[in-house]
Design a protein around this motif. Structure first.
Motif, PDB file in Angstrom:
ATOM      1  N   VAL A  13       0.715  -1.219  -0.056  1.00 27.37           N
ATOM      2  CA  VAL A  13       0.033  -0.007  -0.013  1.00 27.37           C
ATOM      3  C   VAL A  13       0.823   1.252  -0.136  1.00 27.37           C
ATOM      4  O   VAL A  13       0.708   2.213  -0.658  1.00 27.37           O
ATOM      5  CB  VAL A  13      -0.976  -0.099   1.075  1.00 27.37           C
ATOM      6  N   PHE A  14       1.862   1.372   0.872  1.00 29.96           N
ATOM      7  CA  PHE A  14       2.483   2.510   0.870  1.00 29.96           C
ATOM      8  C   PHE A  14       3.326   2.714  -0.258  1.00 29.96           C
ATOM      9  O   PHE A  14       3.644   3.930  -0.838  1.00 29.96           O
ATOM     10  CB  PHE A  14       3.874   2.466   2.025  1.00 29.96           C
ATOM     11  N   LYS A  15       3.914   1.560  -1.091  1.00 32.85           N
ATOM     12  CA  LYS A  15       4.821   1.553  -2.311  1.00 32.85           C
ATOM     13  C   LYS A  15       3.716   2.329  -3.414  1.00 32.85           C
ATOM     14  O   LYS A  15       4.130   3.089  -4.236  1.00 32.85           O
ATOM     15  CB  LYS A  15       5.130   0.390  -2.605  1.00 32.85           C
ATOM     16  N   THR A  16       2.468   1.826  -3.341  1.00 28.97           N
ATOM     17  CA  THR A  16       1.618   2.227  -4.399  1.00 28.97           C
ATOM     18  C   THR A  16       1.129   3.563  -4.152  1.00 28.97           C
ATOM     19  O   THR A  16       0.991   4.492  -5.008  1.00 28.97           O
ATOM     20  CB  THR A  16       0.125   1.456  -4.195  1.00 28.97           C
ATOM     21  N   LEU A  17       1.080   4.100  -3.003  1.00 29.28           N
ATOM     22  CA  LEU A  17       0.939   5.409  -2.711  1.00 29.28           C
ATOM     23  C   LEU A  17       1.876   6.418  -3.016  1.00 29.28           C
ATOM     24  O   LEU A  17       1.913   7.443  -3.587  1.00 29.28           O
ATOM     25  CB  LEU A  17       0.237   5.826  -1.203  1.00 29.28           C
ATOM     26  N   ALA A  18       3.142   5.881  -2.756  1.00 27.45           N
ATOM     27  CA  ALA A  18       4.456   6.885  -2.942  1.00 27.45           C
ATOM     28  C   ALA A  18       4.433   6.731  -4.366  1.00 27.45           C
ATOM     29  O   ALA A  18       4.824   7.870  -5.161  1.00 27.45           O
ATOM     30  CB  ALA A  18       5.661   5.930  -2.659  1.00 27.45           C
ATOM     31  N   THR A  19       4.305   5.688  -5.264  1.00 27.18           N
ATOM     32  CA  THR A  19       4.429   5.887  -6.735  1.00 27.18           C
ATOM     33  C   THR A  19       3.392   6.692  -7.349  1.00 27.18           C
ATOM     34  O   THR A  19       3.704   7.520  -8.306  1.00 27.18           O
ATOM     35  CB  THR A  19       4.262   4.487  -7.321  1.00 27.18           C
ATOM     36  N   LEU A  20       2.221   6.813  -6.983  1.00 32.27           N
ATOM     37  CA  LEU A  20       1.047   7.534  -7.236  1.00 32.27           C
ATOM     38  C   LEU A  20       1.589   8.905  -7.017  1.00 32.27           C
ATOM     39  O   LEU A  20       1.235   9.938  -7.980  1.00 32.27           O
ATOM     40  CB  LEU A  20      -0.265   7.155  -6.659  1.00 32.27           C
TER      41      LEU A  20
END
Length: 311
Positions: A13-20
Motif C-alpha cells: 500500500v505504501f509503495k503504491t501511494l508513493a508511486t502515485l
C-alpha cells in the motif's frame, strides 16, 4: 504468519501511494509544460506577428519581445546571487560553528521566519524604506565610478532600477541559501573537525580544510535553489523596478530592464488574443530556465549523496 502478511500488505500500500504521488508530480509538471506550449504556439508559430513592448509603442517580433526580458531576468538573478551567497554562507558558518548554542537556535529560527515573509512585504519594504536610502549611494556611484560600465549612463534619481530589484531579491533568497547551507555544515563529520583541531589548526583553518570542502556541493545546490526563487519572483520586482524593454549593462538607469515575471504581471490583465499568447511564450521561457536550474540542483544533490554514502 498473520503479522508477516500484514507487513507485506502495508509495504504494498505504501509503495503504491508513493508511486502515485511521484506520478502525480510528473503529470502535473508535464501538464503545465503542455499548457504553456499550446497557449504560446499561436505567437511562436506566426513569424509575421508583432507585439507591443513595455514602455514603448513599437511593435516587435516574439524573440525581440522575449530576449530583453530573459536578459533582465538573468542579470537581476546573477547580481542577487553575487550579493546573497557570500553573506548566506557567512551566516550559516556563524550559526553552525561560531555562535553559542542558544544564540544559534535563535538565529536559526529568525532565518526560517525570513523565508516565510510574503514577497509583497519585501516589495513594500524596498519601495518605501530601502530605495530612498540607496538613491544617494547610486548618485555617488554614478559621479565617482561612472567609468565602470555597470555604474555608467544616466543614474536614476528615483532609485527604481535593476540594482534595487537585485538587492531585494538578494534579501529574499538569503534565508533559503542560509538554511540549506547551515544544515549541510552541521552534517560535517565530527572526526574531520576534531582531527583538524588536533593537528593544531585554528577554528578558521578547521572550517576551511574540513567544513567547506564537505559542504561545497551543498552550497552549490542551495545557491541553485535560491537562483530558482530569484528567477521567478514577481511582485517585489514590480514594486521597485521601473520596467523597460532594452539590453543595457547600466544597472543604475531606469526604464532599461524588465524581468519575465514582472512583464507578465504588468501586461497580462489587459492582453487579449495573440498578445496573451506572446506573454505565455515568455512564461514558457521562464519555465524552461527554472526547470533547468532546479534539475541542475537536484543533480548536484544526488552526486553529494552518492559521494557521502547517504543512499
Amino acid at each position: 504468519m498473520k503479522s508477516a502478511k500484514t507487513g507485506k500488505t502495508g509495504n504494498l500500500v505504501f509503495k503504491t501511494l508513493a508511486t502515485l504521488a511521484a506520478v502525480t508530480i510528473l503529470a502535473t509538471l508535464a501538464a503545465v509544460a503542455v499548457f504553456l506550449l499550446v497557449r504560446a504556439w499561436p505567437a511562436i508559430s506566426d513569424p509575421s506577428a508583432t507585439f507591443r513592448t513595455v514602455g514603448s509603442s513599437s511593435q516587435v517580433s516574439i524573440w525581440a519581445l522575449t530576449a530583453p526580458q530573459i536578459f533582465g531576468t538573468v542579470l537581476a538573478a546573477i547580481m542577487a546571487m553575487a550579493i546573497a551567497v557570500p553573506i548566506s554562507v557567512g551566516i550559516a558558518l556563524f550559526i553552525s560553528h561560531y555562535a553559542p548554542r542558544r544564540l544559534a537556535h535563535i538565529l536559526g529560527y529568525m532565518v526560517d521566519l525570513l523565508a516565510a515573509i510574503p514577497s509583497v512585504v519585501y516589495g513594500l519594504w524596498g519601495a518605501i524604506w530601502l530605495i530612498p536610502l540607496l538613491t544617494p549611494v547610486y548618485l555617488w556611484l554614478g559621479d565617482n565610478l561612472g567609468w565602470i560600465p555597470l555604474f555608467g549612463g544616466q543614474v536614476s534619481s528615483t532609485g527604481r532600477v535593476i540594482a534595487s530589484a537585485s538587492l531585494i531579491l538578494a534579501v529574499m533568497i538569503l534565508p533559503i541559501i542560509t538554511s540549506v547551507s547551515r544544515e549541510v555544515f552541521l552534517q560535517t563529520p565530527s572526526l574531520h573537525e576534531e582531527a583538524a583541531l588536533a593537528l593544531g589548526a585554528t577554528r578558521w583553518e578547521m572550517v576551511r580544510m574540513a567544513v567547506l570542502p564537505f559542504g561545497r556541493s551543498g552550497i552549490i545546490s542551495a545557491s541553485m535553489l535560491g537562483l530558482g526563487r530569484a528567477l521567478g519572483e514577481t511582485m517585489a520586482v514590480v514594486m521597485v523596478l521601473s520596467v523597460g524593454s532594452g539590453f543595457s549593462w547600466h544597472i543604475l538607469e531606469a526604464g532599461n530592464h524588465s524581468t519575465i515575471a514582472a512583464n507578465i504581471a504588468l501586461q497580462f490583465p489587459e492582453s487579449t488574443g495573440i498578445d496573451s499568447s506572446a506573454l505565455i511564450a515568455t512564461g514558457l521561457a521562464l519555465f524552461a530556465i527554472t526547470l533547468l536550474v532546479n534539475s541542475i540542483a537536484r543533480w548536484i544533490v544526488s552526486r553529494r549523496a552518492e559521494f557521502s554514502g547517504a543512499n
